[in-house]
Enzyme design. Structure first.
Site, PDB file in Angstrom:
ATOM      1  N   GLN A   1      -0.216 -31.216 -43.835  1.00  9.76           N
ATOM      2  CA  GLN A   1      -0.962 -30.438 -44.753  1.00  9.76           C
ATOM      3  C   GLN A   1      -2.055 -29.491 -44.013  1.00  9.76           C
ATOM      4  O   GLN A   1      -2.380 -28.239 -44.257  1.00  9.76           O
ATOM      5  CB  GLN A   1      -1.759 -31.117 -45.738  1.00  9.76           C
ATOM      6  CG  GLN A   1      -2.602 -30.495 -46.705  1.00  9.76           C
ATOM      7  CD  GLN A   1      -3.756 -31.117 -47.678  1.00  9.76           C
ATOM      8  OE1 GLN A   1      -4.077 -32.333 -46.956  1.00  9.76           O
ATOM      9  NE2 GLN A   1      -4.192 -30.789 -48.510  1.00  9.76           N
ATOM     10  N   LEU A   2      -2.900 -29.933 -43.161  1.00  7.61           N
ATOM     11  CA  LEU A   2      -3.905 -29.498 -42.177  1.00  7.61           C
ATOM     12  C   LEU A   2      -3.496 -28.642 -41.206  1.00  7.61           C
ATOM     13  O   LEU A   2      -3.775 -27.370 -41.089  1.00  7.61           O
ATOM     14  CB  LEU A   2      -4.628 -30.501 -41.563  1.00  7.61           C
ATOM     15  CG  LEU A   2      -6.021 -29.931 -40.743  1.00  7.61           C
ATOM     16  CD1 LEU A   2      -7.019 -29.257 -41.724  1.00  7.61           C
ATOM     17  CD2 LEU A   2      -6.900 -31.225 -40.516  1.00  7.61           C
TER      18      LEU A   2
ATOM     19  N   TYR B   1      -6.385 -47.418 -42.011  1.00  5.56           N
ATOM     20  CA  TYR B   1      -6.615 -46.008 -41.818  1.00  5.56           C
ATOM     21  C   TYR B   1      -8.190 -45.655 -41.405  1.00  5.56           C
ATOM     22  O   TYR B   1      -8.228 -45.117 -40.277  1.00  5.56           O
ATOM     23  CB  TYR B   1      -6.432 -45.346 -42.974  1.00  5.56           C
ATOM     24  CG  TYR B   1      -6.774 -43.760 -42.890  1.00  5.56           C
ATOM     25  CD1 TYR B   1      -5.917 -43.024 -41.854  1.00  5.56           C
ATOM     26  CD2 TYR B   1      -7.561 -43.061 -43.495  1.00  5.56           C
ATOM     27  CE1 TYR B   1      -6.183 -41.830 -41.807  1.00  5.56           C
ATOM     28  CE2 TYR B   1      -7.749 -41.682 -43.320  1.00  5.56           C
ATOM     29  CZ  TYR B   1      -6.979 -40.950 -42.488  1.00  5.56           C
ATOM     30  OH  TYR B   1      -7.266 -39.646 -42.210  1.00  5.56           O
TER      31      TYR B   1
HETATM   32  N1  SER Z   1      -7.200 -37.477 -47.236  1.00  5.81           N
HETATM   33  C1  SER Z   1      -7.288 -38.653 -46.494  1.00  5.81           C
HETATM   34  C2  SER Z   1      -6.855 -39.784 -47.358  1.00  5.81           C
HETATM   35  O1  SER Z   1      -6.616 -39.826 -48.394  1.00  5.81           O
HETATM   36  C3  SER Z   1      -8.781 -38.931 -46.190  1.00  5.81           C
HETATM   37  O2  SER Z   1      -8.992 -38.640 -44.943  1.00  5.81           O
HETATM   38  O3  SER Z   1      -6.145 -40.499 -46.492  1.00  5.81           O
END
Ligand code: SER
Length: 318
Positions: free
Chosen positions: A12-13, A142
């Site tokens: 996405q990024l 994460y």
């Molecule tokens: N958009 C990311 C996620 O939901 C947050 O850094 O994991």
């Protein structure tokens, strides 16, 4: 000669960043890499090389052959996927990132490295309004990997002089590539669903507030941060940046208002609710504003107006 390497470029990024850099810096040479065997349609014009960055010899070969002057290291697992596969998350988000830093220090003098951090670094200790210097006690895998990544960046900067720069992104909203495996993904999906249906079922409770950022604001943030003179940067872990706070209910209401007809929101929370609940609703971003003139342009209303048009146009050309 500016040589820009983007890993995880088909995400996405990366998709938006590749197109943005190409437009803003036409003289730069750009190499895109991603684990996908072929570049997606949006990136068909770029030089593209399939690469699993966890294959360190292959990653080292790309770094040696291309000798980048700037690296945007975006290859990572997001929150939902990391929770399901913590070993791979640690390997990719921490060990491979550390390996990249080592190779940079040893073989690429003067290289600038950007990597995205996240609101996931925060946990209950930060409260719902997360300050730049908040206590970091993430409860998701994460978040743990992103705290480790930030600390490694800070360490390599002070220990080895590596020019590492980073942003703590909130949920990113964009109309090109879909996000993959995150807790904030609904904020993109909802606009796609709104093109065809008059209701959306969210995997979070409708009153869950989180911070968000529209992709054009993310692009100007990366550009400003990377262009800032090194002495201006007071944060070498990762800068907080904030766009706007919203709940699923806010998104649905804003879509209904823009479309001029009812849009219903249903809610079936899954495991991502716990992740969302552990994150802040808003970030204090004074350091970014002061150090490199950060200022977002888009609020929810502006995002909705833009997204409904952009997603609609993309659907027509498919
Ligand atoms: N958009 C990311 C996620 O939901 C947050 O850094 O994991």
């Amino acid at each position: 000669m500016e040589k820009i390497l983007i890993t995880g470029a088909a995400g996405q990024l990366g998709t938006d960043l590749a197109l943005y850099i190409q437009k803003r810096r036409p003289a730069a040479r750009i190499l895109l890499t991603d684990i996908r065997p072929e570049a997606p349609q949006d990136l068909a014009d770029f030089r593209y090389q399939p690469l699993d960055v966890n294959d360190w010899p292959a990653f080292e070969q790309v770094l040696a052959d291309f000798a980048p002057t700037e690296i945007y290291h975006l290859a990572a697992l997001l929150s939902g996927t990391a929770e399901k596969n913590p070993e791979l998350a640690w390997q990719l988000n921490v060990q491979t990132q550390k390996h990249l830093f080592d190779v940079c220090v040893q073989t690429l003098p003067g290289v600038k490295v950007f990597f995205p951090s996240s609101i996931a670094v925060f946990g209950p200790g930060a409260g719902k309004f997360a300050r730049q210097q908040a206590y970091l006690d993430p409860t998701s895998m994460y978040g743990v990997t992103k705290v480790a990544g930030e600390q490694l960046g800070n360490y390599y900067h002070f220990k080895h002089g590596l020019d590492v720069r980073s942003l703590r992104f909130p949920g990113l909203i964009s109309s090109k590539a879909m996000p993959g495996g995150g807790t904030t993904d609904y904020s993109v999906e909802i606009y796609h669903v709104a093109q065809q249906q008059d209701s959306y079922t969210c995997y979070l409770r409708d009153e869950t507030p989180m911070p968000f950022l529209y992709m054009p604001d993310a692009m100007q943030a990366i550009e400003k941060l990377m262009a800032a003179p090194a002495p201006a940067l007071t944060v070498r872990t990762s800068y907080n940046i904030h766009g706007f706070s919203a709940t699923p209910k806010d998104f649905a209401a804003s879509i209904a208002e823009a479309q001029g007809r009812p849009f219903e929101l249903l809610s079936h929370p899954d495991f991502r609710q716990a992740i969302a609940d552990s994150w802040p609703a808003e970030l204090e971003d004074d350091a970014a504003r002061k150090d490199w003139d950060w200022q977002p342009d888009f609020n929810l209303k502006a995002v909705t107006a833009d997204m409904l048009v952009a997603v609609g146009e993309a659907k027509q050309t498919v």
